[in-house]
Design a protein around this motif. Structure first.
Motif, PDB file in Angstrom:
ATOM      1  N   THR A  16       0.834  -1.204   0.000  1.00 40.07           N
ATOM      2  CA  THR A  16       0.000   0.000   0.000  1.00 40.07           C
ATOM      3  C   THR A  16       0.868   1.253   0.000  1.00 40.07           C
ATOM      4  OG1 THR A  16      -1.733  -1.193   1.187  1.00 40.07           O
ATOM      5  CG2 THR A  16      -1.844   1.210   1.234  1.00 40.07           C
ATOM      6  N   TYR A  17       1.917   1.251   0.810  1.00 40.09           N
ATOM      7  CA  TYR A  17       2.821   2.396   0.887  1.00 40.09           C
ATOM      8  C   TYR A  17       3.521   2.631  -0.451  1.00 40.09           C
ATOM      9  CZ  TYR A  17       6.938   5.115   2.293  1.00 40.09           C
ATOM     10  OH  TYR A  17       7.931   6.054   2.389  1.00 40.09           O
ATOM     11  N   HIS A  22       4.114   5.694  -5.819  1.00 38.82           N
ATOM     12  CA  HIS A  22       4.104   5.757  -7.285  1.00 38.82           C
ATOM     13  C   HIS A  22       3.118   6.781  -7.827  1.00 38.82           C
ATOM     14  CE1 HIS A  22       6.941   2.610  -8.134  1.00 38.82           C
ATOM     15  NE2 HIS A  22       6.332   1.822  -7.281  1.00 38.82           N
ATOM     16  N   THR A  23       2.150   7.196  -7.014  1.00 39.57           N
ATOM     17  CA  THR A  23       1.126   8.118  -7.501  1.00 39.57           C
ATOM     18  C   THR A  23       1.166   9.489  -6.837  1.00 39.57           C
ATOM     19  OG1 THR A  23      -0.478   7.285  -5.890  1.00 39.57           O
ATOM     20  CG2 THR A  23      -0.440   6.222  -8.058  1.00 39.57           C
ATOM     21  N   PRO A  39       0.735  13.952   4.336  1.00 42.38           N
ATOM     22  CA  PRO A  39       0.363  13.237   5.563  1.00 42.38           C
ATOM     23  C   PRO A  39      -0.035  11.783   5.296  1.00 42.38           C
ATOM     24  CG  PRO A  39      -1.231  14.977   5.066  1.00 42.38           C
ATOM     25  CD  PRO A  39      -0.139  15.085   4.064  1.00 42.38           C
ATOM     26  N   THR A  40      -0.590  11.507   4.119  1.00 44.68           N
ATOM     27  CA  THR A  40      -0.962  10.128   3.794  1.00 44.68           C
ATOM     28  C   THR A  40       0.282   9.261   3.678  1.00 44.68           C
ATOM     29  OG1 THR A  40      -2.946  10.873   2.652  1.00 44.68           O
ATOM     30  CG2 THR A  40      -2.163   8.650   2.141  1.00 44.68           C
ATOM     31  N   GLY A  41       1.305   9.755   2.981  1.00 43.49           N
ATOM     32  CA  GLY A  41       2.556   9.014   2.855  1.00 43.49           C
ATOM     33  C   GLY A  41       3.203   8.776   4.208  1.00 43.49           C
ATOM     34  N   GLU A  46       4.520   4.940   8.451  1.00 40.03           N
ATOM     35  CA  GLU A  46       4.495   4.560   9.874  1.00 40.03           C
ATOM     36  C   GLU A  46       3.739   3.246  10.086  1.00 40.03           C
ATOM     37  OE1 GLU A  46       6.226   5.827  12.400  1.00 40.03           O
ATOM     38  OE2 GLU A  46       7.134   7.099  10.874  1.00 40.03           O
ATOM     39  N   ALA A  47       2.642   3.053   9.348  1.00 38.92           N
ATOM     40  CA  ALA A  47       1.880   1.798   9.455  1.00 38.92           C
ATOM     41  C   ALA A  47       2.732   0.625   8.994  1.00 38.92           C
ATOM     42  CB  ALA A  47       0.594   1.880   8.639  1.00 38.92           C
ATOM     43  N   TRP A  48       3.473   0.810   7.904  1.00 40.83           N
ATOM     44  CA  TRP A  48       4.346  -0.253   7.403  1.00 40.83           C
ATOM     45  C   TRP A  48       5.441  -0.567   8.416  1.00 40.83           C
ATOM     46  CZ3 TRP A  48       9.369   1.052   5.038  1.00 40.83           C
ATOM     47  CH2 TRP A  48      10.104  -0.086   4.760  1.00 40.83           C
ATOM     48  N   LYS A  49       6.070   0.464   8.962  1.00 38.84           N
ATOM     49  CA  LYS A  49       7.150   0.241   9.924  1.00 38.84           C
ATOM     50  C   LYS A  49       6.634  -0.470  11.183  1.00 38.84           C
ATOM     51  CE  LYS A  49       9.828   3.817  10.611  1.00 38.84           C
ATOM     52  NZ  LYS A  49      10.302   5.212  10.719  1.00 38.84           N
ATOM     53  N   THR A  50       5.448  -0.106  11.628  1.00 43.36           N
ATOM     54  CA  THR A  50       4.859  -0.751  12.797  1.00 43.36           C
ATOM     55  C   THR A  50       4.568  -2.222  12.514  1.00 43.36           C
ATOM     56  OG1 THR A  50       3.896   1.328  13.538  1.00 43.36           O
ATOM     57  CG2 THR A  50       2.904  -0.691  14.402  1.00 43.36           C
TER      58      THR A  50
END
Length: 68
Positions: A16-17, A22-23, A39-41, A46-50
């Protein structure tokens, strides 16, 4: 939650990240001052790292198979 489930969550968060990267023009080019314009990125990173860290902790805690 099993290690496989945590791995799948981390993989989904990463996908997802990267799809967002890419967009998203601000995420692609960044800010020369080092601040995050998107802020979305930031939230997705942060969600991926968690998720990745939870997966790594579970792998470290799992018993290792016996070697012969």
């Amino acid at each position: 939650m099993s290690t496989a489930e945590l791995d799948a969550r981390a993989t989904q968060a990463y996908t997802t990240y990267v799809s967002h990267l890419h967009t998203c023009h601000p995420c692609q080019h960044g800010d020369p001052t080092g601040s995050d314009d998107c802020p979305t990125g930031t939230r997705l990173r942060e969600a991926w790292k968690t998720a990745r860290n939870a997966s790594l902790r579970a792998r470290r805690a799992a018993p290792h198979p016996a070697t012969t």
